[in-house]
Design a protein around this motif. Sequence first.
Motif, PDB file in Angstrom:
ATOM      1  N   ASP A 108      -2.877  -5.140   7.918  1.00 11.47           N
ATOM      2  CA  ASP A 108      -4.069  -4.289   7.820  1.00 11.47           C
ATOM      3  C   ASP A 108      -3.850  -2.916   8.435  1.00 11.47           C
ATOM      4  O   ASP A 108      -4.288  -1.902   7.880  1.00 11.47           O
ATOM      5  N   ALA A 109      -3.190  -2.869   9.585  1.00 12.99           N
ATOM      6  CA  ALA A 109      -3.065  -1.605  10.302  1.00 12.99           C
ATOM      7  C   ALA A 109      -1.630  -1.163  10.514  1.00 12.99           C
ATOM      8  O   ALA A 109      -1.388  -0.175  11.203  1.00 12.99           O
ATOM      9  N   THR A 153       0.848  -1.181   0.000  1.00  7.13           N
ATOM     10  CA  THR A 153       0.000   0.000   0.000  1.00  7.13           C
ATOM     11  C   THR A 153       0.886   1.234   0.000  1.00  7.13           C
ATOM     12  O   THR A 153       2.029   1.187   0.474  1.00  7.13           O
ATOM     13  N   GLU A 154       0.371   2.306  -0.526  1.00 11.47           N
ATOM     14  CA  GLU A 154       1.162   3.531  -0.604  1.00 11.47           C
ATOM     15  C   GLU A 154       1.352   4.114   0.788  1.00 11.47           C
ATOM     16  O   GLU A 154       0.395   4.272   1.541  1.00 11.47           O
ATOM     17  N   PRO A 196       2.623   2.051  12.566  1.00  6.28           N
ATOM     18  CA  PRO A 196       1.165   1.984  12.319  1.00  6.28           C
ATOM     19  C   PRO A 196       0.809   2.768  11.066  1.00  6.28           C
ATOM     20  O   PRO A 196       1.328   3.855  10.824  1.00  6.28           O
ATOM     21  N   LEU A 197      -0.069   2.199  10.271  1.00  2.99           N
ATOM     22  CA  LEU A 197      -0.512   2.905   9.074  1.00  2.99           C
ATOM     23  C   LEU A 197      -1.375   4.088   9.467  1.00  2.99           C
ATOM     24  O   LEU A 197      -2.257   3.969  10.328  1.00  2.99           O
ATOM     25  N   PRO A 198      -1.116   5.255   8.896  1.00  3.14           N
ATOM     26  CA  PRO A 198      -1.934   6.431   9.251  1.00  3.14           C
ATOM     27  C   PRO A 198      -3.375   6.254   8.779  1.00  3.14           C
ATOM     28  O   PRO A 198      -3.658   5.519   7.826  1.00  3.14           O
ATOM     29  N   PRO A 245      -4.235   5.159   2.159  1.00  2.00           N
ATOM     30  CA  PRO A 245      -5.150   4.289   1.415  1.00  2.00           C
ATOM     31  C   PRO A 245      -4.996   2.868   1.867  1.00  2.00           C
ATOM     32  O   PRO A 245      -3.908   2.403   2.150  1.00  2.00           O
ATOM     33  N   ARG A 246      -6.071   2.148   1.915  1.00  2.00           N
ATOM     34  CA  ARG A 246      -6.063   0.730   2.303  1.00  2.00           C
ATOM     35  C   ARG A 246      -6.194  -0.138   1.066  1.00  2.00           C
ATOM     36  O   ARG A 246      -6.778   0.253   0.083  1.00  2.00           O
TER      37      ARG A 246
END
Length: 442
Positions: A366-367, A328-329, A435-437, A441-442
């Motif tokens: 996922d996160a 993911t970006e 952690p993904l902000p 984008p998911r």
Amino acid sequence: MESARTTRRFRPSRPAPAATGRALTPVSRVLRLCLHALLFGLLALAAGRAVTDSAPGAGWVVTACALLAVLYVAGVRAPVVHRSPGAGALWLAGLGAAWAGLLVVSPDGLWIAFPLYFLELHLLRLRWGVTAVALTACAAIGGFLGHSSTVTPGAFLGPLIGGAVAVATVLGYQALYRESERRRELIEELITTRAELAAAERDAGILAERERLAREIHDTLAQGLSSIQLLLRAAERSLGDGPPPAGPAEDGGGGRGAGGEAGGRAAALGHIARAREAAQDNLAEARRFVRALSPPDLEHGSLAAALERLCVGAPGVRARFSLSGSPTELPTPYEVALLRIAQSALANVVRHAGAGRAEITLTFMDASVTLDIVDDGRGFDPAAGRSGGGDGTTGGGDGGGFGLPAMRSRAETLGGTFTVESAPGQGTAVAVTLPLPVEAPR
């Protein structure tokens, strides 16, 4: 690392200028001119004494001196004599034959032995040069005894001492020249290294400033513009969902008040829409600046591609990259932090861990996103690494590079975690989890 130039060996059989093919130094040029002057002066002295003393065979003496002078000049002017050991030996043989003829007709010819010593040591390898000096001294002694009816110690000591002095002088000069060359090359290497270090520091400073600006723009301007856009969108929805205007019976002012309120609301919505578009345009421009200020490794590809190139270019260790999960970006600060941590860890593996293999794994969940760097090196004690020593991925021996504190700081700045697992003799594993902000984008 010692440069190849400083490890080059000089052949001790020749004076260094001729052996290395470098241009003559002023000292070498003066010594060569002195040798020329010595030889021609001694030849002129021998020929002059034969003529002034009206010695028997004076013509032969002059002829032998002239022949020796011509052979000497021809050899000095011929470049092949200095480049080829065979040609130099052949030239010395011709000079020796002419000198032997001079010894036969004049006892003054033995003086020529001293400059011949230097020529032999100059053109021949050390062992052959010393042998030639010994033979020349013996010939000089024989020539003197052939022309003298009495035998004195000076007849033996003069040529032998002269030969010993010549050998000592040439060896001493060669040693001094080699030391001078080593110092000159070390100075050149130091100058080159300092220039490279200055360029590297300048590039590192530029990259650090670019990263700082990118973080500042992302964390301040971009976030502020995003917040402004969200607030304007909320205001737009609030105005659009407001209560309907009052009817004519309610406001008592006819339809003019309702029409004015509706027109004002429409104008406000128009202003909000234009403000939101301006904020959106400036947010896109800020993100473009952030991308432009990202490290060059990320300019022409993704983080995964940059990590793959990092593994391929790792020297001295078999490094492999693997990607897990659905990519993911990521925001630019995330990519910069993960790339810099990977570069630092792999560089320290190469320099300090003594590892044969290393593996970098980038995992998208996922996160969160996780970066793992594992090597099979000698390992270290993480507790000792925190106190300044260390190995593998620690920074204790890398001369100021990113160590554990710097890598941990990068991860924690973005709200992530940084862990190290290692033990002496069991390799090292470094894990970074970010952690993904929410806006990613998911």
